[in-house]
Design a protein around this motif. Structure first.
Motif, mmCIF file in Angstrom:
data_model
loop_
_atom_site.group_PDB
_atom_site.id
_atom_site.type_symbol
_atom_site.label_atom_id
_atom_site.label_comp_id
_atom_site.label_asym_id
_atom_site.label_seq_id
_atom_site.Cartn_x
_atom_site.Cartn_y
_atom_site.Cartn_z
ATOM 1 N N GLY A 194 0.799 -1.224 0.000
ATOM 2 C CA GLY A 194 0.000 0.000 0.000
ATOM 3 C C GLY A 194 0.832 1.275 0.000
ATOM 4 N N LYS A 195 2.122 1.149 -0.241
ATOM 5 C CA LYS A 195 3.003 2.325 -0.191
ATOM 6 C C LYS A 195 2.631 3.344 -1.280
ATOM 7 C CE LYS A 195 6.643 -0.259 -0.947
ATOM 8 N NZ LYS A 195 6.053 -1.600 -1.118
ATOM 9 N N THR A 196 2.537 2.856 -2.507
ATOM 10 C CA THR A 196 2.196 3.773 -3.597
ATOM 11 C C THR A 196 0.796 4.349 -3.408
ATOM 12 O OG1 THR A 196 3.651 2.605 -5.121
ATOM 13 C CG2 THR A 196 1.951 3.968 -6.099
ATOM 14 N N SER A 197 -0.108 3.515 -2.900
ATOM 15 C CA SER A 197 -1.460 4.019 -2.638
ATOM 16 C C SER A 197 -1.415 5.170 -1.650
ATOM 17 C CB SER A 197 -2.345 2.905 -2.080
ATOM 18 O OG SER A 197 -2.466 1.876 -3.035
ATOM 19 N N GLN A 209 6.661 5.720 -9.259
ATOM 20 C CA GLN A 209 7.350 4.428 -9.310
ATOM 21 C C GLN A 209 7.622 4.024 -10.760
ATOM 22 O OE1 GLN A 209 5.353 1.407 -7.072
ATOM 23 N NE2 GLN A 209 6.631 -0.243 -7.860
ATOM 24 N N ASN A 210 6.588 4.173 -11.598
ATOM 25 C CA ASN A 210 6.786 3.934 -13.032
ATOM 26 C C ASN A 210 6.934 5.301 -13.677
ATOM 27 O OD1 ASN A 210 4.191 4.683 -12.425
ATOM 28 N ND2 ASN A 210 3.288 3.648 -14.168
ATOM 29 N N ILE A 211 8.170 5.728 -13.803
ATOM 30 C CA ILE A 211 8.503 7.099 -14.230
ATOM 31 C C ILE A 211 7.448 7.726 -15.138
ATOM 32 C CG2 ILE A 211 10.229 8.474 -15.434
ATOM 33 C CD1 ILE A 211 12.221 6.240 -14.846
ATOM 34 N N ALA A 244 11.501 21.590 -8.924
ATOM 35 C CA ALA A 244 11.163 22.865 -9.555
ATOM 36 C C ALA A 244 9.900 23.479 -8.972
ATOM 37 C CB ALA A 244 11.004 22.677 -11.062
ATOM 38 N N THR A 245 9.068 22.669 -8.330
ATOM 39 C CA THR A 245 7.837 23.208 -7.747
ATOM 40 C C THR A 245 8.083 23.823 -6.380
ATOM 41 O OG1 THR A 245 7.217 21.138 -6.659
ATOM 42 C CG2 THR A 245 6.484 21.415 -8.928
ATOM 43 N N ASP A 246 9.331 23.934 -5.966
ATOM 44 C CA ASP A 246 9.693 24.467 -4.638
ATOM 45 C C ASP A 246 8.964 23.734 -3.517
ATOM 46 O OD1 ASP A 246 11.284 26.300 -5.869
ATOM 47 O OD2 ASP A 246 9.874 27.978 -5.661
ATOM 48 N N PRO A 247 9.149 22.435 -3.417
ATOM 49 C CA PRO A 247 8.376 21.697 -2.411
ATOM 50 C C PRO A 247 8.942 21.862 -1.004
ATOM 51 C CG PRO A 247 9.871 20.209 -3.541
ATOM 52 C CD PRO A 247 10.056 21.565 -4.183
ATOM 53 N N LYS A 248 8.060 21.683 -0.035
ATOM 54 C CA LYS A 248 8.509 21.543 1.352
ATOM 55 C C LYS A 248 8.762 20.066 1.634
ATOM 56 C CE LYS A 248 5.849 25.390 3.345
ATOM 57 N NZ LYS A 248 4.562 25.557 2.622
ATOM 58 N N LEU A 249 7.953 19.231 0.966
ATOM 59 C CA LEU A 249 8.078 17.785 1.135
ATOM 60 C C LEU A 249 8.252 17.141 -0.238
ATOM 61 C CD1 LEU A 249 7.795 15.175 2.910
ATOM 62 C CD2 LEU A 249 5.362 15.254 2.377
ATOM 63 N N LEU A 250 9.317 16.371 -0.382
ATOM 64 C CA LEU A 250 9.562 15.664 -1.634
ATOM 65 C C LEU A 250 9.293 14.190 -1.401
ATOM 66 C CD1 LEU A 250 10.683 15.637 -4.564
ATOM 67 C CD2 LEU A 250 12.951 15.320 -3.572
ATOM 68 N N ALA A 251 8.354 13.628 -2.142
ATOM 69 C CA ALA A 251 7.983 12.229 -1.969
ATOM 70 C C ALA A 251 8.530 11.410 -3.141
ATOM 71 C CB ALA A 251 6.463 12.106 -1.883
ATOM 72 N N LEU A 252 9.412 10.480 -2.846
ATOM 73 C CA LEU A 252 10.067 9.693 -3.894
ATOM 74 C C LEU A 252 9.582 8.249 -3.841
ATOM 75 C CD1 LEU A 252 13.701 11.013 -3.213
ATOM 76 C CD2 LEU A 252 12.133 11.799 -5.003
ATOM 77 N N ASP A 253 9.010 7.780 -4.946
ATOM 78 C CA ASP A 253 8.475 6.416 -4.985
ATOM 79 C C ASP A 253 9.487 5.494 -5.675
ATOM 80 O OD1 ASP A 253 6.953 4.141 -4.940
ATOM 81 O OD2 ASP A 253 5.137 5.090 -5.733
ATOM 82 N N GLU A 254 10.214 4.745 -4.873
ATOM 83 C CA GLU A 254 11.231 3.805 -5.357
ATOM 84 C C GLU A 254 12.202 4.436 -6.364
ATOM 85 O OE1 GLU A 254 10.131 -0.161 -6.155
ATOM 86 O OE2 GLU A 254 8.455 -0.155 -4.752
ATOM 87 N N PRO A 255 12.898 5.475 -5.952
ATOM 88 C CA PRO A 255 13.795 6.165 -6.894
ATOM 89 C C PRO A 255 14.986 5.316 -7.325
ATOM 90 C CG PRO A 255 14.116 7.013 -4.672
ATOM 91 C CD PRO A 255 12.926 6.104 -4.617
#
Ligand SMILES: Nc1ncnc2c1ncn2[C@@H]1O[C@H](COP(=O)(O)OP(=O)(O)O)[C@@H](O)[C@H]1O
Ligand SMILES: [Mg+2]
Lengths: 256, 370
Positions: free
Chosen positions: A43-46, A87-89, A169-180
């Motif tokens: 359920g991580k990606t969810s 996850q799937n670029i 580029a969106t100037d995030p406060k939180l960057l969420a990386l799905d299986e980079p």
């Protein structure tokens, strides 16, 4: 103790009979690298999709930087400061690397049709700033030499980097990386790790889904483990590795 | 050393661009005189129609080529612009508003219709969107056909005739214009007006393409979910594409009404929408020069068939075996199939799409499952 950036409260998400998330609560603090791990289908990606407004949760709520996130409004989530990779670029394949990152600036810029057509001073300045920032970011993720290539012609590792640059580029406060690190070799993973550490040093909080346990354990300040949609553990990496429930979820071996 | 030579290359480049522009300008300026004296007035009219179709194709290109939204009812916006002109400048209501009021109003009204079409279709893609937009185009035509009772607004299937020709300043373009002892025939005057507006639309399209808005359109075409996650309000940006594209159609429609002097619902049938779509697709979707080329070729080639096939048949068989009109459609269909087989990205695709259709393997990375 540093302040809370994101609080997920009792998130539920079902797909027909499948429960993707059940009563998931977690708290991410300002400035940390927070890992989210678990077996395939846990359920991580969810969770990412609910967080970024792509899925409508069946229950629970998300508080980000003191504001309640509106469900099903991905562009508003981005505006509030959450950026993600997939996850799937998911790049804009037929745009250049440069243009991909420039699209990321959309949410922080304003030019409309009239500005675009008339090229008034404000618009030309804004456009130049967009370009400059995109160049910086391509440099930052080390793919400046591919700026004019189509995104789809980049190597797999470079595509992952480009996706990170676009998100930044969106100037995030939180960057969420799905299986980079998925599909990366050892060298690529090592330099990805440096990149993520650099991002954190620049003051951006990172939420990381990753299968590479070594990477997660070495990089993250805290880790949550999902199993069948439920959070079974949340702690510092060294303790998570010893948790019997976690070891069981991973069928003994691979986590330790 | 290298920077010096690249600087020189840049300078030569710039000089080349200026030279090309000047040559283009002169060619476009003398074109109506060459065609008028060489081929006669009927071909001059066709040239003017080519300019109208270029405007239409560029408008549709914003929706289909940039934003990737299939629209099979585009001709409805042409109809809106044309009927607005007809109603505001003809004996039908006794109104005779000037062209500088009607054309912008036509652009605006068509834009509103574009948003009306866009709003309910935002969640649709591909074939579903095609069906809804097709229906929209037909509904507009059917309305024009039937809005003659109980109150006669559109004059039904008979259409509206006696429409005012376009006036500019004190001149009417319907009659030869005499200026400084030089006479400009009517068709030539229309040509210059249409050319000016077509160039304006080309300019607007180029500016839009290279802007924050244009990038957002292409981003939606490429991956809507990623576009949303980048903070693009896809609803608004799609509506903007429909509105902008439709407004170009409205401008072209107004010019058409003033030029033709007569409008009827028949001019705005599905076949016309398909024709404009073919111009966009055949020319090279998303690529402005390609779309212009598509507009020119698909206006002129069918006319060549129409005019040429009769005499050619008589010369070969001694009589006309196939109705030129039917033959025209047959050859047109054949040409489409050939182009799509051998140049699937269009005659003049953008460099991007050309590469896309070469089908290289790096693309597979993008499609890898989750
Ligand atoms: N869009 C969807 N429709 C139906 N089922 C889904 C969808 N997304 C995820 N699921 C299901 O939810 C569960 C969790 O999937 P996911 O969040 O992708 O897991 P993970 O990222 O941890 O591997 C899986 O059983 C998956 O099949
Ligand atoms: Mg996943």
């Amino acid at each position: 103790m540093s302040s809370t950036l994101l609080e997920a409260r009792a998130i539920d998400k079902h797909f027909g009979g499948v429960t993707a998330l059940r009563n998931v609560s977690l708290t991410i603090r300002q400035g940390e690298i927070y890992g989210l791990i678990g077996p395939n289908g846990a359920g991580k990606t969810s969770f990412f999709n609910v967080l970024t407004g792509l899925y409508h949760p069946d229950g629970g709520e998300l508080i980000f930087a003191g504001e309640k996130l509106q469900a099903s409004a991905p562009h508003k989530v981005a505006k509030l400061g959450i950026a993600r990779t997939f996850q799937n670029i998911r790049l804009f394949g037929n745009m250049t690397a440069m243009e991909n990152v420039m699209v990321g600036r959309h949410v922080r810029t304003h030019a409309g049709v009239f500005g675009a057509v008339l090229h008034d001073r404000r618009t030309t300045r804004e456009e130049a700033a967009i370009r400059r920032r995109a160049e910086e970011l391509l440099n930052y993720v080390n793919i400046a030499d591919r700026a004019d290539d189509l995104a789809r012609h980049l190597s797999y590792g470079d595509q992952r980097r480009l996706e990170i640059a676009r998100a930044l580029a969106t100037d995030p406060k939180l960057l969420a990386l799905d299986e980079p690190a998925a599909g990366m070799n050892g060298t690529e993973t090592a330099s990805l790790r440096e990149l993520i550490e650099g991002i954190r040093k620049d003051g951006i909080t990172v939420l990381l889904i990753e299968h590479d346990v070594k990477l997660v354990m070495g990089l993250c300040d805290r880790v949550a483990v999902l199993d069948y949609g439920e959070k079974i553990c949340e702690d510092v990496p060294s303790l998570v590795q010893k948790d019997p429930k976690v070891i069981e979820a991973y069928l003994g071996g691979s986590i330790a | 050393m290298t920077s010096m030579s690249s600087l020189n290359a840049l300078r030569t480049d710039k000089r080349m661009v200026i030279a090309a522009t000047v040559i283009m300008g002169i060619a476009l300026a003398v074109l109506p005189f060459i065609i008028g004296s060489g081929l006669g007035n009927s071909w001059l009219r066709i040239l003017n129609f080519a300019l109208l179709y270029i405007m239409l194709a560029l408008g549709l290109n914003i929706v289909v080529g940039f934003a990737g939204l299939l629209d099979l009812g585009y001709i409805a916006f042409y109809a809106v612009g044309a009927y607005l002109y007809a109603l505001l400048a003809s004996p039908h209501f006794g109104l005779h508003l000037p062209v500088w009021v009607i054309i912008p109003a036509g652009a605006a009204l068509a834009g509103i219709f574009g948003a009306l079409l866009g709003a309910p279709t935002l969640r649709l893609r591909g074939d579903y969107l095609a069906i809804v937009t097709l229906g929209f185009g037909e509904i507009v035509r059917i309305f024009l056909n039937n809005l003659n009772a109980p109150v006669n607004i559109t004059n039904g299937p008979q259409g509206i005739s006696g429409i005012d020709p376009i006036h500019l300043g004190g001149f009417t373009l319907a009659k030869p214009i005499s200026l400084f002892g030089f006479t400009l025939p009517s068709l030539h005057a229309y040509y210059y007006l249409f050319l000016a507006l077509a160039l304006f639309i080309v300019f607007v399209t180029i500016r839009l393409e290279n802007s924050r808005i244009g990038r957002a359109w292409v981003a939606i075409r490429e991956d809507e979910i990623a576009a949303k996650s980048c903070g693009i309000n896809t609803r608004n940006i799609k509506l903007l594409a429909f509105t902008m594209g439709a407004s170009f159609g409205g401008v072209a429609g107004g010019l058409f009404a003033g030029f033709q002097g007569f409008v009827s619902p028949e001019s705005f049938n599905l076949m016309e929408s398909v024709m404009v779509l073919c111009m966009v697709v055949l020319g090279g979707m998303g690529n402005i020069p390609g779309v212009i080329l598509g507009g020119i070729l698909l206006t002129i080639l069918p006319e060549i068939f129409r005019h040429g096939s009769g005499p050619v048949q008589v010369a070969i068989f001694g009589k006309i075996l196939l109705d030129p009109e039917a033959l025209r459609m047959l050859l047109f269909g054949l040409a489409l199939i050939v182009v799509m087989l051998y140049r699937p990205a269009g005659l003049w695709p953008s460099t991007t799409r050309r590469r896309e259709f070469r089908g290289d393997s790096t693309n597979d990375v993008l499609k890898e499952g989750e």
